[in-house]
Design an enzyme around this catalytic site. Sequence first.
Site, PDB file in Angstrom:
ATOM      1  N   HIS A   1      -2.861 -36.324   8.755  1.00 26.31           N
ATOM      2  CA  HIS A   1      -2.587 -34.898   9.245  1.00 26.31           C
ATOM      3  C   HIS A   1      -3.333 -34.266  10.279  1.00 26.31           C
ATOM      4  CE1 HIS A   1       0.532 -34.383   6.316  1.00 26.31           C
ATOM      5  NE2 HIS A   1       0.032 -34.487   5.283  1.00 26.31           N
TER       6      HIS A   1
ATOM      7  N   THR B   1       2.069   3.049  -2.712  1.00 27.03           N
ATOM      8  CA  THR B   1       1.443   4.005  -3.708  1.00 27.03           C
ATOM      9  C   THR B   1       0.207   4.631  -2.892  1.00 27.03           C
ATOM     10  OG1 THR B   1       2.365   2.528  -5.307  1.00 27.03           O
ATOM     11  CG2 THR B   1       0.889   4.332  -6.005  1.00 27.03           C
TER      12      THR B   1
ATOM     13  N   GLY C   1       0.857  -1.159   0.060  1.00 28.13           N
ATOM     14  CA  GLY C   1       0.079  -0.006  -0.024  1.00 28.13           C
ATOM     15  C   GLY C   1       0.752   1.378  -0.037  1.00 28.13           C
TER      16      GLY C   1
ATOM     17  N   GLU D   1      -4.561 -37.278   4.531  1.00 26.77           N
ATOM     18  CA  GLU D   1      -5.063 -36.038   4.959  1.00 26.77           C
ATOM     19  C   GLU D   1      -5.686 -36.375   6.635  1.00 26.77           C
ATOM     20  OE1 GLU D   1      -4.358 -33.383   3.818  1.00 26.77           O
ATOM     21  OE2 GLU D   1      -3.482 -34.087   1.864  1.00 26.77           O
TER      22      GLU D   1
HETATM   23  P1  ADP Z   1       2.643  -0.992  -3.357  1.00 26.51           P
HETATM   24  O1  ADP Z   1       2.654   0.319  -3.932  1.00 26.51           O
HETATM   25  O2  ADP Z   1       3.194  -0.847  -1.874  1.00 26.51           O
HETATM   26  O3  ADP Z   1       3.212  -1.998  -4.036  1.00 26.51           O
HETATM   27  P2  ADP Z   1      -0.220  -0.295  -3.834  1.00 26.51           P
HETATM   28  O4  ADP Z   1      -0.322   0.824  -2.907  1.00 26.51           O
HETATM   29  O5  ADP Z   1       0.053  -0.294  -5.230  1.00 26.51           O
HETATM   30  O6  ADP Z   1       1.123  -1.266  -3.263  1.00 26.51           O
HETATM   31  O7  ADP Z   1      -1.403  -1.432  -3.286  1.00 26.51           O
HETATM   32  C1  ADP Z   1      -2.285  -1.951  -4.523  1.00 26.51           C
HETATM   33  C2  ADP Z   1      -3.760  -2.443  -4.168  1.00 26.51           C
HETATM   34  O8  ADP Z   1      -3.726  -3.197  -2.862  1.00 26.51           O
HETATM   35  C3  ADP Z   1      -4.342  -1.049  -3.751  1.00 26.51           C
HETATM   36  O9  ADP Z   1      -4.577  -0.251  -4.753  1.00 26.51           O
HETATM   37  C4  ADP Z   1      -5.147  -1.404  -2.627  1.00 26.51           C
HETATM   38  O10 ADP Z   1      -6.392  -1.845  -3.747  1.00 26.51           O
HETATM   39  C5  ADP Z   1      -4.668  -2.663  -2.171  1.00 26.51           C
HETATM   40  N1  ADP Z   1      -3.962  -2.376  -0.876  1.00 26.51           N
HETATM   41  C6  ADP Z   1      -2.549  -2.514  -0.590  1.00 26.51           C
HETATM   42  N2  ADP Z   1      -2.290  -2.179   0.597  1.00 26.51           N
HETATM   43  C7  ADP Z   1      -3.552  -1.902   1.259  1.00 26.51           C
HETATM   44  C8  ADP Z   1      -3.912  -1.393   2.395  1.00 26.51           C
HETATM   45  N3  ADP Z   1      -2.952  -1.346   3.556  1.00 26.51           N
HETATM   46  N4  ADP Z   1      -5.103  -1.015   2.883  1.00 26.51           N
HETATM   47  C9  ADP Z   1      -6.060  -1.162   1.940  1.00 26.51           C
HETATM   48  N5  ADP Z   1      -5.861  -1.554   0.527  1.00 26.51           N
HETATM   49  C10 ADP Z   1      -4.655  -2.207   0.255  1.00 26.51           C
HETATM   50 ZN    ZN Z   2       0.441 -34.600   3.225  1.00 27.00          ZN
HETATM   51 MG    MG Z   3       3.499   0.739  -6.009  1.00 26.74          MG
END
Ligand code: ADP
Ligand code: ZN
Ligand code: MG
Length: 611
Positions: free
Chosen positions: A434, A215, A213, A431
């Site tokens: 296990h 970005t 998250g 299974e």
């Molecule tokens: P990164 O930039 O760290 O690789 P992104 O921000 O691009 O990850 O995340 C991709 C998608 O995953 C986001 O658009 C969102 O939908 C989901 N996501 C990732 N982290 C979170 C979070 N902490 N809370 C809610 N959604 C998340």
């Molecule tokens: Zn097994």
């Molecule tokens: Mg990213």
Amino acid sequence: MTRTAWIRLGLFLVAIAVTSALWSRALKGQSDTRDVSYSELMAAVDDGSVVEMLVESERLIGSLKKRTPDEREQKLVASRLPGVDDRELLERLAKGGVKVAGRMEQSSIWPAVLSSIFPLVMLVFLFRAMSGMGGLGGLGGRGAKPMSFGKSQAKIFDRSAENGTTFADVAGVDESKNELIEVVNYLKDPEKYKAVGARVPKGVLLVGPPGTGKTLLARAVAGESGVPFFSMSGSEFVEMFVGVGASRVRDLFTQAKERAPCIVFIDELDAVGKTRAGGGVFAANEEREQTLNQLLVEMDGFDASVGIVIMAATNRPEVLDKALLRAGRFDRQVLVDRPDVRGREAILAVHAKRITMKDVDLKVLAQRTPGMVGADLANVVNEAALACARRDGKTVEQRDFEEAIDRLQLGLRKDGRVMKESERRRVAWHESGHALVALSVKHADPVHRVTIIPRSIGALGATLQLPTEDRYLMTEEELKDALVVLLGGRTAEELVFDSVSTGAQNDLERASELARQMVCRFGMSALGAQTFGRPGGSQYLGGAVSFEERNFSEATAQAIDEQVHLLLDEAHQRARAVLAEKRAVLDVIANALLEKETLDRDVLEALARGA
Ligand code: ADP
Ligand code: ZN
Ligand code: MG
């Protein structure tokens, strides 16, 4: 580069090849032409090797007799001698038996015309191609004008319009959020900070595994503070032509300064910010270096009072150039880590708002998904909705989520695969072995579900255990019990069928690996509190250990093997003891599995209690 840019470049190269081929043909014709002196040409005429002569006002072009029919035509070209008049020449040619032809001069104009026009055409071509590429990196090549490459169109970096993200959209990373709240407060009211002379970090670097998250957080900071958001990805800077990246950086900051207070966000910083190692022979390195230098210059080029906060994200901080991390640049680093069980529940809740669901226990789902990051969990929710739609359901239910998680963790279920009845029986007892062992030993994770529905990734069945909380450390007892559970499947096969099958291969691999780690890494054997071997490769942020350096003697290696064997043997004995004692329960569970294919925790526990 985008695909369109590649196509453009391809067309461009083809065009060059074709034009130059045509050009050289127009100049040369299809024959070998040799420049000779007048007397050499006349000598050839005299000894009869010239069959035809083309007489122009300035030149004489004689075609030589072919020695074999498919030999290439050879031509000798000589300038005419001023003193020799036409009659004299024609007489001499006639004597040599040469066919004579005359030609006016126009044709020889072509090379001259071509050679003056061609470079012009090329130049125009080149400019168009370059400006096209310059415009493409930013926003799909919108209205690229010739000569404007590198100079990005206005607003190209401004992504505020598409941004309604707030902190409410980001869950499970509260610590990272708290660190960023100060940045938001600053951007909302820079004057307040200026008044007390506080200096807010100029650059904030978000560090963490992919999909956690980063970005999203950057967008949320912009959304919360309501300032313009200029964003660009590191890979967009690194372009084909040297200098374009650097000028993009310059433009980015020029635009940002006009709109301050604002956020400049550089995603995937590692694409530009890699260590400037020496020996960069390739243009791409050169380009990246220039871009990085420009970035450093820009970051130093304004002081914090301007009101620009630079944010960047990377999942590979270890490769970043040290200069980027110095004070006054990205001096605050925020870790965006994998979410824990409560974080995962919160993230699921955020994404579940988009779907209609009923009676879904997000807490259980969070427990079932250790190691998953935000992007994975968003995917789980979406897969669950898809699963619901596939069965024509109206609301998403718990079973859709279970299906979705199984699908992501174990692969697609193979409904079409037909298993022989004898195979199904074997898998059922395997299974059940296990599961029953897991229910019986003291420190094992509780069994969540047992299934004998075959999946695409090799597994014919699965026993899903549910860690009640995320583990940061495990005790020796827990690890030993985990070994017993891993061997439970194979041991059940031994007991019931008096033979073993290939189905236990994965269990054995995991058990052996775990036992070896207990001896070599955790010091849980008679060899004592010591580690053996040194893991190489990057360990940063859970990166895979790629090789092991051996730092012990042959004798020690043997002792290690012995200890590993002891651990596995002990686990095997224990599994055998449990299953032999509870053989009746084992059969009950296995038969129930054969009938229902999947058994959930409560059913399983009831069966184990003998209810
Ligand atoms: P990164 O930039 O760290 O690789 P992104 O921000 O691009 O990850 O995340 C991709 C998608 O995953 C986001 O658009 C969102 O939908 C989901 N996501 C990732 N982290 C979170 C979070 N902490 N809370 C809610 N959604 C998340
Ligand atoms: Zn097994
Ligand atoms: Mg990213």
